[in-house]
Design a protein around this motif. Structure first.
Motif, mmCIF file in Angstrom:
data_model
loop_
_atom_site.group_PDB
_atom_site.id
_atom_site.type_symbol
_atom_site.label_atom_id
_atom_site.label_comp_id
_atom_site.label_asym_id
_atom_site.label_seq_id
_atom_site.Cartn_x
_atom_site.Cartn_y
_atom_site.Cartn_z
ATOM 1 N N THR A 189 22.658 47.488 70.212
ATOM 2 C CA THR A 189 23.503 46.787 71.318
ATOM 3 C C THR A 189 24.615 47.531 71.278
ATOM 4 O O THR A 189 25.783 47.615 70.753
ATOM 5 N N HIS A 190 24.698 48.410 72.657
ATOM 6 C CA HIS A 190 25.650 49.370 72.894
ATOM 7 C C HIS A 190 26.472 48.666 73.844
ATOM 8 O O HIS A 190 26.015 48.256 75.091
ATOM 9 N N THR A 191 27.757 48.924 74.016
ATOM 10 C CA THR A 191 28.726 48.340 74.766
ATOM 11 C C THR A 191 29.562 49.490 75.386
ATOM 12 O O THR A 191 31.083 49.278 75.086
ATOM 13 N N PRO A 192 29.168 50.479 75.955
ATOM 14 C CA PRO A 192 30.202 51.433 76.507
ATOM 15 C C PRO A 192 30.991 50.603 77.532
ATOM 16 O O PRO A 192 30.946 49.855 78.305
ATOM 17 N N SER A 243 37.810 56.370 76.190
ATOM 18 C CA SER A 243 37.869 55.153 75.439
ATOM 19 C C SER A 243 38.627 55.784 73.917
ATOM 20 O O SER A 243 39.605 55.406 73.254
ATOM 21 N N TYR A 244 37.897 56.841 73.288
ATOM 22 C CA TYR A 244 37.947 57.019 71.916
ATOM 23 C C TYR A 244 39.170 58.005 71.830
ATOM 24 O O TYR A 244 39.940 58.024 70.776
ATOM 25 N N THR A 245 39.460 58.648 72.877
ATOM 26 C CA THR A 245 40.596 59.626 73.006
ATOM 27 C C THR A 245 42.008 59.033 73.521
ATOM 28 O O THR A 245 43.013 59.280 72.932
ATOM 29 N N LEU A 259 20.634 50.609 65.296
ATOM 30 C CA LEU A 259 20.043 51.927 64.931
ATOM 31 C C LEU A 259 20.786 53.000 66.145
ATOM 32 O O LEU A 259 20.677 52.791 67.130
ATOM 33 N N ARG A 260 21.251 54.219 65.602
ATOM 34 C CA ARG A 260 21.772 55.242 66.513
ATOM 35 C C ARG A 260 21.056 56.354 66.552
ATOM 36 O O ARG A 260 21.345 57.312 67.120
ATOM 37 N N PHE A 261 19.873 56.480 65.615
ATOM 38 C CA PHE A 261 18.977 57.666 65.623
ATOM 39 C C PHE A 261 17.787 57.398 65.674
ATOM 40 O O PHE A 261 16.876 56.679 64.999
ATOM 41 N N ARG A 300 41.926 55.316 75.119
ATOM 42 C CA ARG A 300 42.163 53.858 75.460
ATOM 43 C C ARG A 300 42.094 53.057 74.163
ATOM 44 O O ARG A 300 42.790 51.809 74.139
ATOM 45 N N MET A 301 41.366 53.089 73.131
ATOM 46 C CA MET A 301 41.249 52.147 71.939
ATOM 47 C C MET A 301 42.549 52.546 71.125
ATOM 48 O O MET A 301 42.687 53.672 70.563
ATOM 49 N N PRO A 302 43.070 51.162 70.739
ATOM 50 C CA PRO A 302 44.201 51.245 69.757
ATOM 51 C C PRO A 302 43.813 51.753 68.522
ATOM 52 O O PRO A 302 42.761 51.813 67.916
ATOM 53 N N GLY A 332 30.950 55.254 61.528
ATOM 54 C CA GLY A 332 30.949 56.696 62.079
ATOM 55 C C GLY A 332 30.611 56.907 63.484
ATOM 56 O O GLY A 332 29.918 58.056 63.986
ATOM 57 N N THR A 333 30.789 56.120 64.424
ATOM 58 C CA THR A 333 30.570 56.248 65.686
ATOM 59 C C THR A 333 31.705 57.239 66.394
ATOM 60 O O THR A 333 32.682 57.225 65.708
ATOM 61 N N ASP A 334 31.348 57.777 67.484
ATOM 62 C CA ASP A 334 32.147 58.727 68.251
ATOM 63 C C ASP A 334 31.605 58.265 69.799
ATOM 64 O O ASP A 334 30.891 57.827 70.079
ATOM 65 N N TRP A 335 32.245 59.311 70.710
ATOM 66 C CA TRP A 335 32.124 59.429 72.103
ATOM 67 C C TRP A 335 30.840 59.866 72.291
ATOM 68 O O TRP A 335 30.425 59.461 73.448
ATOM 69 N N GLN A 336 29.873 60.418 71.625
ATOM 70 C CA GLN A 336 28.756 61.055 71.917
ATOM 71 C C GLN A 336 27.717 60.101 71.532
ATOM 72 O O GLN A 336 27.570 59.480 70.753
ATOM 73 N N LYS A 337 26.757 60.057 72.614
ATOM 74 C CA LYS A 337 25.799 59.124 72.796
ATOM 75 C C LYS A 337 24.314 59.546 73.121
ATOM 76 O O LYS A 337 23.712 59.436 73.996
ATOM 77 N N PRO A 338 23.820 60.702 72.093
ATOM 78 C CA PRO A 338 22.793 61.250 72.475
ATOM 79 C C PRO A 338 21.168 60.487 72.679
ATOM 80 O O PRO A 338 20.337 60.623 73.235
ATOM 81 N N GLU A 367 32.955 57.667 80.117
ATOM 82 C CA GLU A 367 33.723 56.490 79.773
ATOM 83 C C GLU A 367 34.255 56.504 78.074
ATOM 84 O O GLU A 367 35.413 56.398 77.720
ATOM 85 N N GLU A 368 33.365 56.577 77.323
ATOM 86 C CA GLU A 368 33.640 56.507 75.872
ATOM 87 C C GLU A 368 34.409 57.768 75.463
ATOM 88 O O GLU A 368 35.254 57.499 74.480
ATOM 89 N N HIS A 369 34.253 58.815 75.790
ATOM 90 C CA HIS A 369 35.453 59.891 75.654
ATOM 91 C C HIS A 369 36.853 59.401 75.845
ATOM 92 O O HIS A 369 37.786 59.554 75.001
ATOM 93 N N ASP A 392 38.844 50.199 62.277
ATOM 94 C CA ASP A 392 37.977 49.238 62.220
ATOM 95 C C ASP A 392 36.546 49.836 62.435
ATOM 96 O O ASP A 392 35.359 49.653 61.706
ATOM 97 N N LEU A 393 36.261 50.987 63.436
ATOM 98 C CA LEU A 393 34.994 51.327 63.695
ATOM 99 C C LEU A 393 34.826 52.616 62.712
ATOM 100 O O LEU A 393 33.700 53.105 62.601
ATOM 101 N N ALA A 394 35.894 53.289 61.984
ATOM 102 C CA ALA A 394 35.498 54.388 61.044
ATOM 103 C C ALA A 394 34.305 54.371 60.244
ATOM 104 O O ALA A 394 33.537 55.179 60.003
ATOM 105 N N GLU A 411 44.276 50.509 65.496
ATOM 106 C CA GLU A 411 43.332 49.540 64.798
ATOM 107 C C GLU A 411 41.867 49.559 64.956
ATOM 108 O O GLU A 411 41.195 49.440 63.978
ATOM 109 N N TRP A 412 41.663 49.668 66.249
ATOM 110 C CA TRP A 412 40.174 49.568 66.758
ATOM 111 C C TRP A 412 39.436 50.747 66.167
ATOM 112 O O TRP A 412 38.571 50.533 65.382
ATOM 113 N N LEU A 413 39.996 52.006 66.114
ATOM 114 C CA LEU A 413 39.379 53.237 65.804
ATOM 115 C C LEU A 413 39.268 53.017 64.394
ATOM 116 O O LEU A 413 38.165 53.249 63.663
#
Ligand code: IYR
Length: 220
Positions: A169-172, A93-95, A36-38, A97-99, A110-116, A89-91, A105-107, A101-103
């Motif tokens: 289970t968040h892994t920044p 990674s998303y902009t 869950l992200r909300f 560091r992540m290749p 709906g994840t992005d660098w923001q972690k409210p 870190e996530e910003h 796979d994550l599409a 293929e990874w982006l």
């Protein structure tokens, strides 16, 4: 070395009907677990949290060393520090560091660098691996640390689900900032960052499916 006496084991047993009911009910409960992200900011009952953490500590571990630390973060100032560091870190990674293929796979997630949710969820459980122990200033080995901490975290997630709460289970990545912010000792390495709480009113989850058991079970 300390020698422990062996004592009689008292197994819990059920008749077959009850086994069937219990195993089915537990599967149905766990099948409804979602990352869950909300979250709502509603606090979770202290005693419930205690039981959840105690359940994690029932996991088997290499040589029974129980090589884990669970840091429970409720302090809003620390949560904000963790959110800001994770987003930094996530910003990156998303902009950069992540290749691709990874982006890709994550599409669907709906994840992005923001972690409210790191500020909103009432509790962040930060799980650390304890790579060794210091006993009288001497290093003592732990064994199968990753396996042991993974097992403890799995039980933690099951206990969270059983209590009617939700988690991610968040892994920044990298997670070194968690060790710094929480001022953990040299023998610890961050393992997972787990926001825990109730779902927010408008919480959504991606409509994804799990593999059917037939796809991952091989009978011999
Ligand atoms: N750590 C990032 C990216 C991420 C990676 C995987 I693999 C996921 O399953 C989900 C997210 C993040 O938390 O957004």
């Amino acid at each position: 070395m300390q020698n422990f006496p062996f004592i009689p084991f008292q197994p819990i047993t059920y008749d077959e009907n009850e086994m069937l009911t219990r195993s089915k009910q537990f599967y149905e409960l766990m099948h409804r677990r979602r990352s869950l992200r909300f979250f709502s900011d509603k606090p979770i009952p202290e005693n419930v949290l205690k039981h959840i953490l105690a359940t994690a500590g029932t996991a088997p571990s290499g040589a029974n060393k129980q090589p884990w630390s669970f840091c429970v973060v409720k302090d809003p100032i620390i949560k904000t520090a963790i959110k800001n560091a994770a987003e930094q870190e996530e910003h990156l990674s998303y902009t950069s560091r992540m290749p691709a293929e990874w982006l890709e796979d994550l599409a669907p997630l709906g994840t992005d660098w923001q972690k409210p949710f790191l500020e909103i969820a009432p509790v962040l459980i930060v799980v650390f691996k304890r790579n060794y122990e210091l006993v009288n200033n001497k290093k003592k080995n732990n064994y199968y640390v990753t396996e042991s901490v993974g097992l403890a975290t799995g039980l933690l997630l099951a206990a969270i689900q059983n209590a009617g709460l939700n988690a991610l289970t968040h892994t920044p990545s990298p997670m070194g900032f968690l060790k710094e912010i929480l001022q953990r000792p040299d023998n610890e390495t961050p393992f997972l960052l787990i926001p825990v709480g109730y779902a927010g009113n408008d919480a959504t989850v991606p409509d994804i499916t799990r593999k059917q058991p037939d796809a991952y079970i091989f009978n011999y």
